[in-house]
Structures are given as structure tokens and as C-alpha cells.
Design a protein around this motif. Structure first.
Motif, PDB file in Angstrom:
ATOM      1  N   LYS A  82       0.979  -1.219   0.058  1.00 17.28           N
ATOM      2  CA  LYS A  82      -0.059  -0.044  -0.112  1.00 17.28           C
ATOM      3  C   LYS A  82       0.759   1.134  -0.191  1.00 17.28           C
ATOM      4  O   LYS A  82       0.343   2.164  -0.404  1.00 17.28           O
ATOM      5  CB  LYS A  82      -0.996  -0.043   1.090  1.00 17.28           C
ATOM      6  CG  LYS A  82      -1.981  -1.069   1.158  1.00 17.28           C
ATOM      7  CD  LYS A  82      -2.896  -1.150   2.393  1.00 17.28           C
ATOM      8  CE  LYS A  82      -3.737  -2.215   2.103  1.00 17.28           C
ATOM      9  NZ  LYS A  82      -4.607  -2.413   3.305  1.00 17.28           N
ATOM     10  N   GLN A  83       1.818   1.136   0.679  1.00 15.85           N
ATOM     11  CA  GLN A  83       2.816   2.315   0.386  1.00 15.85           C
ATOM     12  C   GLN A  83       4.305   1.966   0.088  1.00 15.85           C
ATOM     13  O   GLN A  83       4.701   0.769   0.540  1.00 15.85           O
ATOM     14  CB  GLN A  83       2.872   2.955   1.970  1.00 15.85           C
ATOM     15  CG  GLN A  83       1.663   3.485   2.570  1.00 15.85           C
ATOM     16  CD  GLN A  83       1.880   3.947   4.046  1.00 15.85           C
ATOM     17  OE1 GLN A  83       2.595   3.794   4.760  1.00 15.85           O
ATOM     18  NE2 GLN A  83       0.974   4.947   4.358  1.00 15.85           N
ATOM     19  N   VAL A  84       5.273   2.744  -0.623  1.00 15.07           N
ATOM     20  CA  VAL A  84       6.468   2.420  -0.910  1.00 15.07           C
ATOM     21  C   VAL A  84       7.673   2.200   0.031  1.00 15.07           C
ATOM     22  O   VAL A  84       8.188   1.168   0.049  1.00 15.07           O
ATOM     23  CB  VAL A  84       7.163   3.668  -1.740  1.00 15.07           C
ATOM     24  CG1 VAL A  84       8.558   3.291  -2.258  1.00 15.07           C
ATOM     25  CG2 VAL A  84       6.075   3.610  -3.217  1.00 15.07           C
ATOM     26  N   LYS A  85       7.433   3.098   1.202  1.00  9.95           N
ATOM     27  CA  LYS A  85       8.283   2.862   2.456  1.00  9.95           C
ATOM     28  C   LYS A  85       8.168   1.391   3.056  1.00  9.95           C
ATOM     29  O   LYS A  85       9.042   0.849   3.279  1.00  9.95           O
ATOM     30  CB  LYS A  85       8.082   3.986   3.461  1.00  9.95           C
ATOM     31  CG  LYS A  85       9.041   3.911   4.312  1.00  9.95           C
ATOM     32  CD  LYS A  85       8.713   4.926   5.608  1.00  9.95           C
ATOM     33  CE  LYS A  85       9.826   4.877   6.571  1.00  9.95           C
ATOM     34  NZ  LYS A  85       9.695   5.925   7.666  1.00  9.95           N
ATOM     35  N   VAL A 115      11.532  -5.397  -6.302  1.00  8.68           N
ATOM     36  CA  VAL A 115      11.152  -4.788  -7.288  1.00  8.68           C
ATOM     37  C   VAL A 115       9.904  -4.516  -7.480  1.00  8.68           C
ATOM     38  O   VAL A 115       9.076  -3.658  -7.866  1.00  8.68           O
ATOM     39  CB  VAL A 115      12.109  -4.908  -8.515  1.00  8.68           C
ATOM     40  CG1 VAL A 115      11.409  -4.463  -9.874  1.00  8.68           C
ATOM     41  CG2 VAL A 115      13.505  -4.508  -8.581  1.00  8.68           C
ATOM     42  N   ALA A 116       9.227  -5.818  -7.676  1.00  9.06           N
ATOM     43  CA  ALA A 116       7.890  -6.038  -7.869  1.00  9.06           C
ATOM     44  C   ALA A 116       6.976  -5.397  -6.784  1.00  9.06           C
ATOM     45  O   ALA A 116       6.016  -4.709  -7.005  1.00  9.06           O
ATOM     46  CB  ALA A 116       7.698  -7.479  -8.065  1.00  9.06           C
ATOM     47  N   ILE A 117       7.386  -5.610  -5.483  1.00 13.83           N
ATOM     48  CA  ILE A 117       6.513  -5.176  -4.477  1.00 13.83           C
ATOM     49  C   ILE A 117       6.504  -3.565  -4.389  1.00 13.83           C
ATOM     50  O   ILE A 117       5.525  -2.689  -4.218  1.00 13.83           O
ATOM     51  CB  ILE A 117       6.724  -5.756  -3.051  1.00 13.83           C
ATOM     52  CG1 ILE A 117       5.501  -5.366  -2.161  1.00 13.83           C
ATOM     53  CG2 ILE A 117       8.077  -5.137  -2.480  1.00 13.83           C
ATOM     54  CD1 ILE A 117       5.646  -6.662  -0.822  1.00 13.83           C
ATOM     55  N   VAL A 118       7.652  -2.902  -4.761  1.00 10.44           N
ATOM     56  CA  VAL A 118       7.765  -1.529  -4.520  1.00 10.44           C
ATOM     57  C   VAL A 118       7.161  -0.853  -5.896  1.00 10.44           C
ATOM     58  O   VAL A 118       6.348   0.217  -5.711  1.00 10.44           O
ATOM     59  CB  VAL A 118       9.487  -1.011  -4.506  1.00 10.44           C
ATOM     60  CG1 VAL A 118       9.340   0.405  -4.963  1.00 10.44           C
ATOM     61  CG2 VAL A 118       9.899  -1.569  -3.299  1.00 10.44           C
ATOM     62  N   LEU A 119       7.299  -1.584  -7.178  1.00 13.52           N
ATOM     63  CA  LEU A 119       6.435  -1.181  -8.279  1.00 13.52           C
ATOM     64  C   LEU A 119       4.957  -1.087  -8.068  1.00 13.52           C
ATOM     65  O   LEU A 119       4.448   0.112  -8.260  1.00 13.52           O
ATOM     66  CB  LEU A 119       6.840  -1.849  -9.481  1.00 13.52           C
ATOM     67  CG  LEU A 119       8.287  -1.767  -9.967  1.00 13.52           C
ATOM     68  CD1 LEU A 119       8.223  -2.592 -11.276  1.00 13.52           C
ATOM     69  CD2 LEU A 119       8.480  -0.151 -10.463  1.00 13.52           C
TER      70      LEU A 119
END
Length: 193
Positions: free
Chosen positions: A33-36, A146-150
Motif C-alpha cells: 500500500k505504501q512504498v516505504k 522490485v515487484a512489491i515496490v513497483l
């Protein structure tokens, strides 16, 4: 060295654990839900997968095979993963309580994340050496990161848009994940290079 780099590229992009093999979907969808927060979970998963790949390879090659008890590999690998997750959990609780709280239930769920166990079992199945196992673990975990941050970046932008009511929530997230999986199929040609 070229083969180790190809292992990283293949495991991170071509055979991405989430978008191609569909392992670790629970935390992928739940924490993105959030990048951090996603980057924090991705970092924890990177540590756990990389170290568990090395430890599992050593235990398999130097304990399970010589004692002819390879049938215990799944149990042994789960114990290694559980111990590493406990270390990560204690570390985050002491050093970054806000990240620890943000990850919530998904941090201990790394233990049951099938992607972590899947990497250890795949490394054994492919008869990787210690170095190859470590690089496969690193590549797989970087692909997860990479996938989860994207997806988290996409979800943050989607929250600002006017989405039709039937597509709000899980439907739009699953649609985005599906489109990401299709996009990652484009990396398939890299393995042939």
C-alpha cells in the motif's frame, strides 16, 4: 562470473518469484500500500532469502546428503527460515519500531512465505553450488523487492485517481498485478542472451 550474473537476471526478472511463479502473493498484495513499507518488507525478505539460501545449501550439502537424510530438507529449511525471520523481527523491533509496527503481521508471515522456501528447494533441485544458491537467492529477493515496490508506487498513484466503484480496492490491485506480470513477460528474451 557470467553465469552468476545470469542467475541474478533470470531469477529477478525472467522468473520473478511473484509475477511469474506466483509465490509470495499474500505479502505482495497485503503490504504494497505504501512504498516505504513495501521497501522495508522487501529488504527483510532480501535478507531472509539470501541468507537462508546460503545456510540451506550448506546444510543440504554437508549434513543432509552425507547422512543420507535428504528427505528432511523441507523441515530443516523451514527451521532455518523461521530462525532468520525471528532475527529480522527482533532487529526491526529494536532499531525501527515504526517499520516493525507498519509491517505488522506480514513480518512473521515471512516464515510461511512460500517464496522463501521455494527458493531453497529450487536451489537444491537445480543442484546449485553455494555461490549459485546465494546468487539465486539474491536475485529472487531483488525481484520480489522490485515487484512489491513497483506495485506500491502504482497503488499510491491509484489512490489519487477517480476509480469506478466496482474496481476500487482488490479488483484494481489484482488488475495492476496482472498487467505487471504481463510486462515482466517481456524480460523472457533476456535469458536467451
Amino acid at each position: 562470473m557470467k553465469s552468476l550474473i545470469m542467475i541474478i537476471i533470470t531469477t529477478a526478472l525472467v522468473n520473478n518469484v511473484v509475477l511469474s511463479q506466483f509465490l509470495g502473493i499474500c505479502s505482495f498484495l497485503g503490504v504494497s500500500k505504501q512504498v516505504k513499507t513495501s521497501a522495508s518488507l522487501g529488504g527483510a525478505v532480501t535478507f531472509v532469502i539470501t541468507i537462508s539460501s546460503a545456510v540451506a545449501s550448506l546444510l543440504y550439502d554437508y549434513v543432509l546428503v552425507p547422512l543420507d537424510i535428504t528427505y528432511l530438507k523441507t523441515i530443516v529449511f523451514i527451521l532455518v527460515i523461521a530462525a532468520l525471520v525471528q532475527m529480522v523481527e527482533m532487529f526491526l523491533k529494536k532499531t525501527s519500531p515504526s517499520i516493525y509496527k507498519a509491517l505488522g503481521i506480514f513480518l512473521p508471515l515471512i516464515t510461511t512465505n512460500c517464496a522463501v522456501l521455494g527458493v531453497a528447494l529450487t536451489n537444491v533441485q537445480n543442484e546449485y553450488t553455494l555461490a549459485e544458491s546465494v546468487f539465486a537467492g539474491l536475485g529472487t529477493s531483488l525481484g520480489f523487492l522490485v515487484a512489491i515496490v513497483l506495485l506500491a508506487g502504482i497503488r499510491e498513484r491509484i489512490d489519487e485517481e477517480a476509480i469506478p466503484a466496482p474496481f476500487r480496492g482488490a479488483p484494481i490491485v489484482l488488475l495492476c498485478a496482472a498487467l505487471m506480470a504481463i510486462a515482466f513477460m517481456g524480460f523472457g528474451g533476456l535469458a536467451l542472451s
